[in-house]
Write an enzyme that holds these catalytic residues in place. Structure first.
Site, PDB file in Angstrom:
ATOM      1  N   ARG A 102      22.577 -14.087   8.000  1.00 42.32           N
ATOM      2  CA  ARG A 102      21.348 -14.875   7.878  1.00 42.32           C
ATOM      3  C   ARG A 102      21.216 -16.004   7.410  1.00 42.32           C
ATOM      4  O   ARG A 102      20.961 -16.549   6.731  1.00 42.32           O
ATOM      5  CB  ARG A 102      19.991 -13.592   6.825  1.00 42.32           C
ATOM      6  CG  ARG A 102      19.052 -14.076   7.004  1.00 42.32           C
ATOM      7  CD  ARG A 102      18.061 -13.303   6.024  1.00 42.32           C
ATOM      8  NE  ARG A 102      18.007 -11.547   6.552  1.00 42.32           N
ATOM      9  CZ  ARG A 102      17.131 -11.007   5.864  1.00 42.32           C
ATOM     10  NH1 ARG A 102      16.125 -10.776   5.571  1.00 42.32           N
ATOM     11  NH2 ARG A 102      16.882 -10.299   7.314  1.00 42.32           N
ATOM     12  N   HIS A 129      16.276 -11.434  15.691  1.00 40.11           N
ATOM     13  CA  HIS A 129      15.865 -10.476  14.244  1.00 40.11           C
ATOM     14  C   HIS A 129      17.018  -9.140  15.218  1.00 40.11           C
ATOM     15  O   HIS A 129      16.131  -8.162  14.948  1.00 40.11           O
ATOM     16  CB  HIS A 129      14.318  -9.892  13.555  1.00 40.11           C
ATOM     17  CG  HIS A 129      16.030  -9.380  12.553  1.00 40.11           C
ATOM     18  ND1 HIS A 129      17.040  -9.239  12.009  1.00 40.11           N
ATOM     19  CD2 HIS A 129      14.569  -8.608  11.394  1.00 40.11           C
ATOM     20  CE1 HIS A 129      16.925  -8.834  10.476  1.00 40.11           C
ATOM     21  NE2 HIS A 129      15.427  -8.387  10.010  1.00 40.11           N
ATOM     22  N   ASP A 217       4.357  -7.937  12.781  1.00 41.35           N
ATOM     23  CA  ASP A 217       4.452  -8.341  11.555  1.00 41.35           C
ATOM     24  C   ASP A 217       4.326  -9.517  10.252  1.00 41.35           C
ATOM     25  O   ASP A 217       3.047  -9.945  11.188  1.00 41.35           O
ATOM     26  CB  ASP A 217       6.074  -9.410  11.735  1.00 41.35           C
ATOM     27  CG  ASP A 217       7.518  -9.344  11.528  1.00 41.35           C
ATOM     28  OD1 ASP A 217       7.153  -9.526  10.014  1.00 41.35           O
ATOM     29  OD2 ASP A 217       8.171 -10.308  11.690  1.00 41.35           O
ATOM     30  N   CYS A 257       8.739  -4.194   9.920  1.00 44.05           N
ATOM     31  CA  CYS A 257       9.967  -4.197   9.852  1.00 44.05           C
ATOM     32  C   CYS A 257       9.810  -4.877   8.239  1.00 44.05           C
ATOM     33  O   CYS A 257      11.320  -4.601   8.167  1.00 44.05           O
ATOM     34  CB  CYS A 257      10.844  -5.783  10.288  1.00 44.05           C
ATOM     35  SG  CYS A 257      10.351  -7.676  10.343  1.00 44.05           S
ATOM     36  N   ARG A 285      18.223   1.426   9.789  1.00 44.05           N
ATOM     37  CA  ARG A 285      18.825   0.130   9.294  1.00 44.05           C
ATOM     38  C   ARG A 285      20.479   0.206   9.187  1.00 44.05           C
ATOM     39  O   ARG A 285      21.524  -0.217   9.490  1.00 44.05           O
ATOM     40  CB  ARG A 285      18.238  -0.814   8.262  1.00 44.05           C
ATOM     41  CG  ARG A 285      16.985  -1.373   8.917  1.00 44.05           C
ATOM     42  CD  ARG A 285      17.053  -2.921  10.084  1.00 44.05           C
ATOM     43  NE  ARG A 285      18.027  -3.686   9.549  1.00 44.05           N
ATOM     44  CZ  ARG A 285      18.004  -4.649   9.965  1.00 44.05           C
ATOM     45  NH1 ARG A 285      16.673  -4.744   8.812  1.00 44.05           N
ATOM     46  NH2 ARG A 285      18.562  -5.603   9.079  1.00 44.05           N
TER      47      ARG A 285
HETATM   48  N1  NVA Z   1       9.175 -12.619  10.794  1.00 48.17           N
HETATM   49  C1  NVA Z   1      10.213 -12.810   9.182  1.00 48.17           C
HETATM   50  C2  NVA Z   1      11.140 -11.089   9.511  1.00 48.17           C
HETATM   51  C3  NVA Z   1      11.423 -10.394   7.898  1.00 48.17           C
HETATM   52  C4  NVA Z   1      12.261  -9.223   8.326  1.00 48.17           C
HETATM   53  C5  NVA Z   1      11.035 -13.477   8.432  1.00 48.17           C
HETATM   54  O1  NVA Z   1      11.416 -14.351   9.082  1.00 48.17           O
HETATM   55  O2  NVA Z   1      10.429 -13.879   7.545  1.00 48.17           O
HETATM   56  N1   CP Z   2      13.673  -5.886   7.916  1.00 49.22           N
HETATM   57  C1   CP Z   2      14.245  -7.288   7.189  1.00 49.22           C
HETATM   58  O1   CP Z   2      15.232  -7.482   8.017  1.00 49.22           O
HETATM   59  O2   CP Z   2      14.271  -6.835   5.632  1.00 49.22           O
HETATM   60  P1   CP Z   2      15.016  -7.739   5.303  1.00 49.22           P
HETATM   61  O3   CP Z   2      14.308  -8.951   4.788  1.00 49.22           O
HETATM   62  O4   CP Z   2      14.278  -7.102   3.876  1.00 49.22           O
HETATM   63  O5   CP Z   2      16.615  -7.506   5.019  1.00 49.22           O
END
Ligand code: NVA
Ligand code: CP
Length: 302
Positions: A102, A129, A217, A257, A285
């Site tokens: 990530r 994602h 989101d 999400c 997930r």
């Molecule tokens: N768009 C959000 C998704 C988190 C799962 C981010 O990148 O923070």
């Molecule tokens: N939706 C998602 O990816 O959640 P986290 O940021 O908690 O992993």
């Protein structure tokens, strides 16, 4: 031979995506503690950003399958002190069976994949994602059947989630309506590649018409915290609320999400209402990624 990676949904064919969904559903309902296809295998998880769902689902999934997962943060590894990605990818992949990352920059994941001798999974970047979409699509299939030919509406930021929804529309063949402020559109290159599967609308109400699924989101993603105030102004007319859900088909689902900000991108009555499937989506997930790990690491054992 180069390993098979999962960096983008475009790495999958429609048949492969549907097989993963089917397999995720089977794994969800038939948990067999004796089925340990990844016994002794190790997943390295590199997190440059926070996570609840991604970390726990991958860690639990590896454990269910008889393997283990290592949590690695740049703060505690030489990655945080500037060790080249190329060297890190070669070294880490020589010791583990799979690497999940990530990262802020999408290029970090693609560079890792280039030099890794084991499969690399994108656990979220600034651009995409894809793991979340495995779970979202599994959730839709469970509740409503195949999404082919359906209409999904994305309301809000043209961010990493929006990009992966565009990719899902391409791979699974559904129409994606998008309502977002002009300054926050998804990347033109990603939109153009989707052709007429993606349509833009001026308002959330117009976009929601004829929709089978409404998705949103947060307005400020991880790393954009300092833009929160400016984004609250830009997105004030882009909340998913009861009026928007009413404009969609009567049996439309709502997804997010998570984590969510009630009262910003979604009203409390919608996210906690009876069209919302956010907790199935979050749980999936785990099941969807177990199917993915099996697909990438032990195709032959099934
Ligand atoms: N768009 C959000 C998704 C988190 C799962 C981010 O990148 O923070
Ligand atoms: N939706 C998602 O990816 O959640 P986290 O940021 O908690 O992993």
């Amino acid at each position: 031979m180069n390993p098979r990676h999962f960096i983008s949904l475009l790495d999958l064919s429609g048949d492969e995506f549907r097989s993963l969904i089917d397999r995720g559903i089977v794994l969800k309902h038939n948990r067999d503690p004796n089925y340990q296809p990844l016994k002794g295998q190790v997943l390295a998880m590199i997190f440059e950003k926070s996570s609840t769902r991604t970390r726990i689902s991958f860690e639990s999934g590896m454990s269910h399958f008889g393997g283990s997962a290592l949590f690695l943060s740049p703060r505690d590894t030489q990655l945080g002190r500037g060790e080249p990605l190329k060297d890190s990818a070669k070294v880490i992949s020589s010791m583990v069976d799979c690497i999940m990352l990530r990262t802020d920059k999408h290029e970090t994941v693609t560079t890792f994949a280039e030099y890794s001798s084991v499969p690399v999974i994108n656990g979220l970047t600034d651009l995409q994602h894809p793991c979340q979409l495995l779970a979202d699509m599994q959730t839709y299939f469970e509740h409503r059947g195949d999404i082919k030919g359906k209409t999904v509406t994305w309301i809000g930021d043209g961010n990493n989630m929006c990009h992966s929804y565009i990719h899902a529309a391409m791979v699974l063949d559904f129409t994606l309506h998008i309502a977002c402020p002009d300054d926050y559109r998804p990347l033109a290159s990603i939109v153009e590649a989707a052709g007429d599967r993606v349509r833009f609308f001026d308002t959330p109400l117009a976009a929601a018409q004829d929709s089978d699924l409404i998705v949103t989101d947060v307005w400020a993603s991880m790393g954009q915290e300092e833009e929160q105030k400016q984004r609250e102004i830009a997105f004030k007319d882009y909340q998913v609320n009861a009026e928007v859900m009413k404009a969609a088909n009567h049996d439309a689902l709502f997804m997010h999400c998570l984590p969510a900000h009630r009262g910003e991108e979604v009203s409390g009555d919608v996210i906690d209402g009876n069209q919302s499937v956010i907790f199935d989506e979050a749980e999936n997930r785990l099941h969807a990624q177990k199917a993915l790990l099996e697909f990438l690491l032990c195709k032959k054992s099934r």
